[in-house]
Design a protein around this motif. Structure first.
Motif, short mmCIF file in Angstrom:
data_model
loop_
_atom_site.label_atom_id
_atom_site.label_comp_id
_atom_site.label_asym_id
_atom_site.label_seq_id
_atom_site.Cartn_x
_atom_site.Cartn_y
_atom_site.Cartn_z
N VAL A 79 0.85 -1.19 0.00
CA VAL A 79 0.00 0.00 0.00
C VAL A 79 0.88 1.24 0.00
CG1 VAL A 79 -1.70 1.31 1.35
CG2 VAL A 79 -1.90 -1.17 1.17
N SER A 80 0.52 2.22 -0.83
CA SER A 80 1.26 3.48 -0.91
C SER A 80 0.32 4.65 -0.71
CB SER A 80 1.92 3.63 -2.28
OG SER A 80 2.88 2.64 -2.48
N SER A 81 0.89 5.77 -0.28
CA SER A 81 0.15 7.01 -0.16
C SER A 81 1.12 8.15 -0.34
CB SER A 81 -0.57 7.08 1.20
OG SER A 81 -1.54 8.12 1.16
N GLN A 82 0.61 9.37 -0.33
CA GLN A 82 1.47 10.51 -0.54
C GLN A 82 1.00 11.69 0.30
OE1 GLN A 82 1.11 11.31 -4.72
NE2 GLN A 82 -0.83 12.36 -4.52
N GLY A 83 1.84 12.69 0.40
CA GLY A 83 1.50 13.92 1.11
C GLY A 83 2.50 15.00 0.76
N ARG A 84 2.14 16.23 1.01
CA ARG A 84 3.03 17.36 0.71
C ARG A 84 4.22 17.41 1.68
NH1 ARG A 84 2.24 20.09 -4.11
NH2 ARG A 84 0.04 20.19 -4.53
N THR A 85 4.05 16.80 2.86
CA THR A 85 5.14 16.72 3.83
C THR A 85 5.36 15.26 4.19
OG1 THR A 85 3.68 16.85 5.76
CG2 THR A 85 4.45 18.95 4.84
N ARG A 86 6.51 14.97 4.82
CA ARG A 86 6.78 13.59 5.25
C ARG A 86 5.70 13.13 6.22
NH1 ARG A 86 13.04 12.61 6.12
NH2 ARG A 86 12.12 11.41 7.80
N LYS A 87 5.35 13.99 7.18
CA LYS A 87 4.34 13.62 8.18
C LYS A 87 3.00 13.34 7.51
CE LYS A 87 2.11 15.14 12.47
NZ LYS A 87 0.99 14.30 12.23
N ALA A 88 2.60 14.19 6.57
CA ALA A 88 1.33 13.99 5.87
C ALA A 88 1.33 12.67 5.11
CB ALA A 88 1.03 15.15 4.93
N ALA A 89 2.44 12.35 4.45
CA ALA A 89 2.53 11.08 3.71
C ALA A 89 2.41 9.89 4.66
CB ALA A 89 3.85 11.02 2.94
#
Length: 93
Positions: free
Chosen positions: A38-48
């Protein structure tokens, strides 16, 4: 937030191994749980990592169906929100 520590009650039994990568455009962080894929993303490391936690929880069957009000807030008409069989979908051929 995702870590490499043993899980607590209600979480998977094993520690998570996570790959965290800054995308080529350097605007998004991509987090991947190596066990589940499973993968996800975010604008910051914490958000990802926070988004990955939510995605992995969904993978393990946690979560709930959205309410009609939540669907409307997202611009989705609940009366038209129907899931069909995967076998009937052209996408999953």
């Amino acid at each position: 937030m995702s870590t490499d520590t043993p899980a607590s009650a209600g979480e998977p039994d094993a520690a998570q191994t996570i790959t965290l990568t800054l995308a080529v455009d350097e605007e998004w962080w991509v987090a991947r749980d190596e066990e589940t894929g499973v993968s996800s993303q975010g604008r910051t490391r914490k958000a990802a990592l926070d988004n990955l936690d939510e995605a992995v929880a969904g993978y393990h069957g946690e979560g709930r169906e959205p309410t009609d009000e939540e669907l409307r807030d997202l611009g989705i008409d609940p009366a038209s929100n129907e899931s069909g069989s995967v076998e009937d979908s052209e996408i999953f051929e």
